[in-house]
Design an enzyme around this catalytic site. Structure first.
Site, PDB file in Angstrom:
ATOM      1  CG  HIS A 260     108.109  41.589 -21.296  1.00 60.55           C
ATOM      2  ND1 HIS A 260     109.067  41.596 -20.316  1.00 60.55           N
ATOM      3  CD2 HIS A 260     108.194  40.345 -21.847  1.00 60.55           C
ATOM      4  CE1 HIS A 260     109.689  40.419 -20.267  1.00 60.55           C
ATOM      5  NE2 HIS A 260     109.157  39.641 -21.206  1.00 60.55           N
TER       6      HIS A 260
ATOM      7  NE  ARG B 200     114.276  38.643 -19.173  1.00 61.22           N
ATOM      8  CZ  ARG B 200     113.211  38.066 -19.728  1.00 61.22           C
ATOM      9  NH1 ARG B 200     112.698  38.524 -20.850  1.00 61.22           N
ATOM     10  NH2 ARG B 200     112.623  37.030 -19.138  1.00 61.22           N
TER      11      ARG B 200
HETATM   12  P1  NDP Z   1     118.218  29.638 -24.272  1.00 62.92           P
HETATM   13  O1  NDP Z   1     118.812  29.464 -22.932  1.00 62.92           O
HETATM   14  O2  NDP Z   1     117.656  28.458 -24.980  1.00 62.92           O
HETATM   15  O3  NDP Z   1     119.297  30.283 -25.261  1.00 62.92           O
HETATM   16  C1  NDP Z   1     120.152  31.298 -24.881  1.00 62.92           C
HETATM   17  C2  NDP Z   1     121.161  31.542 -25.995  1.00 62.92           C
HETATM   18  O4  NDP Z   1     121.999  32.638 -25.626  1.00 62.92           O
HETATM   19  C3  NDP Z   1     122.080  30.331 -26.223  1.00 62.92           C
HETATM   20  O5  NDP Z   1     122.341  30.170 -27.593  1.00 62.92           O
HETATM   21  C4  NDP Z   1     123.354  30.742 -25.494  1.00 62.92           C
HETATM   22  O6  NDP Z   1     124.533  30.182 -26.001  1.00 62.92           O
HETATM   23  C5  NDP Z   1     123.357  32.239 -25.751  1.00 62.92           C
HETATM   24  N1  NDP Z   1     124.200  32.907 -24.756  1.00 62.92           N
HETATM   25  C6  NDP Z   1     124.026  32.979 -23.413  1.00 62.92           C
HETATM   26  N2  NDP Z   1     125.042  33.660 -22.847  1.00 62.92           N
HETATM   27  C7  NDP Z   1     125.847  34.035 -23.858  1.00 62.92           C
HETATM   28  C8  NDP Z   1     127.074  34.749 -23.917  1.00 62.92           C
HETATM   29  N3  NDP Z   1     127.648  35.222 -22.798  1.00 62.92           N
HETATM   30  N4  NDP Z   1     127.641  34.938 -25.125  1.00 62.92           N
HETATM   31  C9  NDP Z   1     127.075  34.444 -26.253  1.00 62.92           C
HETATM   32  N5  NDP Z   1     125.919  33.762 -26.271  1.00 62.92           N
HETATM   33  C10 NDP Z   1     125.327  33.557 -25.085  1.00 62.92           C
HETATM   34  O7  NDP Z   1     117.119  30.784 -24.130  1.00 62.92           O
HETATM   35  P2  NDP Z   1     115.799  31.020 -25.022  1.00 62.92           P
HETATM   36  O8  NDP Z   1     116.191  31.044 -26.454  1.00 62.92           O
HETATM   37  O9  NDP Z   1     114.711  30.114 -24.598  1.00 62.92           O
HETATM   38  O10 NDP Z   1     115.390  32.483 -24.523  1.00 62.92           O
HETATM   39  C11 NDP Z   1     116.268  33.589 -24.710  1.00 62.92           C
HETATM   40  C12 NDP Z   1     115.778  34.770 -23.902  1.00 62.92           C
HETATM   41  O11 NDP Z   1     114.594  35.330 -24.486  1.00 62.92           O
HETATM   42  C13 NDP Z   1     115.318  34.445 -22.467  1.00 62.92           C
HETATM   43  O12 NDP Z   1     116.417  34.312 -21.593  1.00 62.92           O
HETATM   44  C14 NDP Z   1     114.488  35.655 -22.142  1.00 62.92           C
HETATM   45  O13 NDP Z   1     115.347  36.658 -21.628  1.00 62.92           O
HETATM   46  C15 NDP Z   1     113.948  36.109 -23.506  1.00 62.92           C
HETATM   47  N6  NDP Z   1     112.489  35.931 -23.619  1.00 62.92           N
HETATM   48  C16 NDP Z   1     111.725  37.039 -23.899  1.00 62.92           C
HETATM   49  C17 NDP Z   1     110.361  36.928 -24.042  1.00 62.92           C
HETATM   50  C18 NDP Z   1     109.534  38.123 -24.388  1.00 62.92           C
HETATM   51  O14 NDP Z   1     108.302  38.039 -24.427  1.00 62.92           O
HETATM   52  N7  NDP Z   1     110.130  39.262 -24.684  1.00 62.92           N
HETATM   53  C19 NDP Z   1     109.677  35.633 -23.879  1.00 62.92           C
HETATM   54  C20 NDP Z   1     110.579  34.534 -23.595  1.00 62.92           C
HETATM   55  C21 NDP Z   1     111.932  34.687 -23.473  1.00 62.92           C
HETATM   56  P3  NDP Z   1     124.796  28.594 -25.936  1.00 62.92           P
HETATM   57  O15 NDP Z   1     123.816  28.010 -26.939  1.00 62.92           O
HETATM   58  O16 NDP Z   1     126.182  28.451 -26.366  1.00 62.92           O
HETATM   59  O17 NDP Z   1     124.501  28.162 -24.537  1.00 62.92           O
END
Ligand code: NDP
Length: 310
Positions: A273, A225
Site C-alpha cells: 500500500h 482497493r
Molecule cells: P475519484 O472519486 O476521483 O474517482 C473515482 C472513479 O471511479 C470515478 O471516475 C468514478 O466514476 C469511478 N467509479 C466509481 N464507482 C464506479 C462504478 N460503480 N462503476 C464505474 N465507475 C465507477 O477517486 P480517485 O481517482 O481520487 O481515487 C480512486 C481510488 O484510488 C480511491 O478511492 C482509493 O481507493 C485509491 N487510492 C489508492 C492509493 C494507494 O496508495 N494505493 C492512494 C490514493 C487512492 P465517475 O467519474 O462517473 O464518478
C-alpha cells in the site's frame, strides 16, 4: 474570525502535519488554533483520518466540515454521525505519486524487464517488445487519479481505454461507461489498471466472469482497493496462465497476512500500500484552502457524495 481546527488522525501523523498544516493555514490567512485536543463543542473543522480515538462525531455540534486526509473514504462515508459536509483528499503529490507507480509498473510489464533480469546468463537471447502503440491499456475509474494515469499512459504512446460510472470525454482516451462499456474495456486490456473506489457497486467487480473477458496473458495492476478483486478467481486465472501477472498494492486485509498465497505466487508482485501517499506539504495546502473557502462562504472542493459512496 479565529477558528479551531481539530487534528484527529493516527498519532504518528501529527508530527508530519503539525508544521505544514499550521503554515498552510497561516498562509491562507486563517487565524487558527490547531490541536489534537480541543473541547468538542468548540471545534470548527475536523481534519480526519480513521483512528482508534474517534468515530462518533455527534459531540461536534458546531463543526462546519470533516476534511479527510485520505482519498479513499470507504471507512467513514457510512458514518451517520457525520452530519456536516465531508471532503476527501485530492492532492497534487498524491496524483503524481500514483502516475509514477502506475506508469513504472506498466512499463515493467510492457518491456518484459523481468525476462531480462532472469536471463542475464551470458546467453545472447534477443526478445524485442512491441511498441507501446501496440499494447492496449485499460484504466477502470476515471476520477482524479484514474484520469491522470490514463493521460500519462496515453502520453507514453499506449492506446488507452477508460471506464467510469458516468459518461466522460477525455482527450486521447477512449471513454466507456456502463455494463457494456465494462465488457468492451476488459476485452481489449493487455494491461488493466484498477483505480476505482471501494463501494458496494465496485466490490468483487473483478470476479471469474470479468477476468475471463481479459485477453489471455493480460497483466493487472491494482492500486485501487483490494476488495475490487475476488482473490480466488485471480489466483485461479494466474495458475491457468489466463492472467500473466498481477501487481497488487492493496488487499482485503492489510497488512497482507504472511501466509497469504499472493506472497509466494511467482506471478504476483506485492507492494505494501505504497502506490501513492498523501504528501503533508501539498495536502496541508488543500485542507487550508478548503477551510478558507468555507470561511469565505465559497463551496467546498472535493465533497464526498454520500449516496454514491465516494
Ligand atoms: P475519484 O472519486 O476521483 O474517482 C473515482 C472513479 O471511479 C470515478 O471516475 C468514478 O466514476 C469511478 N467509479 C466509481 N464507482 C464506479 C462504478 N460503480 N462503476 C464505474 N465507475 C465507477 O477517486 P480517485 O481517482 O481520487 O481515487 C480512486 C481510488 O484510488 C480511491 O478511492 C482509493 O481507493 C485509491 N487510492 C489508492 C492509493 C494507494 O496508495 N494505493 C492512494 C490514493 C487512492 P465517475 O467519474 O462517473 O464518478
Amino acid at each position: 474570525m479565529p477558528v479551531n481546527v481539530l487534528f484527529s488522525a493516527p498519532p504518528a501523523l501529527w508530527s508530519e502535519y503539525e508544521d505544514p498544516l499550521g503554515r498552510a493555514l497561516s498562509e491562507a490567512g486563517i487565524d487558527a488554533t490547531l490541536s489534537t485536543d480541543l473541547p468538542a463543542e468548540d471545534v470548527d473543522y475536523i481534519v480526519y483520518a480513521p483512528n482508534d480515538h474517534m468515530s462518533d462525531f455527534t459531540p461536534f455540534t458546531r463543526a462546519r466540515a470533516v476534511l479527510s486526509l485520505w482519498a479513499g473514504v470507504e471507512g467513514i462515508v457510512g458514518n451517520d454521525t457525520i452530519t456536516m459536509p465531508l471532503t476527501r483528499m485530492v492532492d497534487p503529490g498524491l496524483t503524481q505519486g500514483m502516475i509514477d507507480w502506475v506508469t513504472g509498473h506498466a512499463l515493467r510489464h510492457h518491456l518484459d524487464i523481468d525476462y531480462f533480469l532472469a536471463n542475464q546468463s551470458g546467453a545472447w537471447k534477443p526478445k524485442v517488445p512491441p511498441l507501446a502503440t501496440d499494447r492496449p491499456v485499460t484504466v477502470l475509474g476515471l476520477g482524479e487519479l484514474g484520469a491522470a494515469c490514463a493521460q500519462a499512459l496515453a502520453g507514453l504512446g499506449f492506446p488507452v481505454t477508460g471506464w467510469s460510472r458516468s459518461p466522460k470525454s477525455i482527450d486521447g482516451i477512449t471513454c466507456l461507461h456502463g455494463d457494456d462499456g465494462l465488457a468492451k474495456a476488459l476485452s481489449s486490456a493487455q494491461i488493466l489498471v484498477l483505480l476505482l473506489p471501494r463501494t458496494p457497486q465496485t466490490e468483487d467487480l473483478l470476479d471469474a466472469e470479468a477476468l475471463n473477458l481479459l485477453p489471455r496473458g493480460a497483466v493487472i495492476l491494482n492500486p485501487g482497493r483490494g476488495p475490487l478483486i475476488v482473490d480466488d478467481a485471480l489466483l485461479s486465472a494466474l495458475d491457468r496462465g489466463a492472467v500473466a501477472h498481477a501487481t497488487l498494492d492493496v488487499f482485503r486485509v492489510e497488512p497482507l497476512p504472511a501466509d497469504h498465497p499472493y506472497w509466494a505466487h511467482p506471478q504476483v508482485t506485492v507492494t505494501p500500500h505504497i502506490a501513492s501517499e498523501t504528501r503533508p506539504a501539498s495536502a496541508s495546502r488543500v485542507i487550508a484552502d478548503n477551510i478558507r473557502r468555507a470561511e469565505a462562504g465559497e463551496p467546498l472542493l472535493h465533497l464526498v457524495d454520500r449516496a454514491r459512496g465516494y
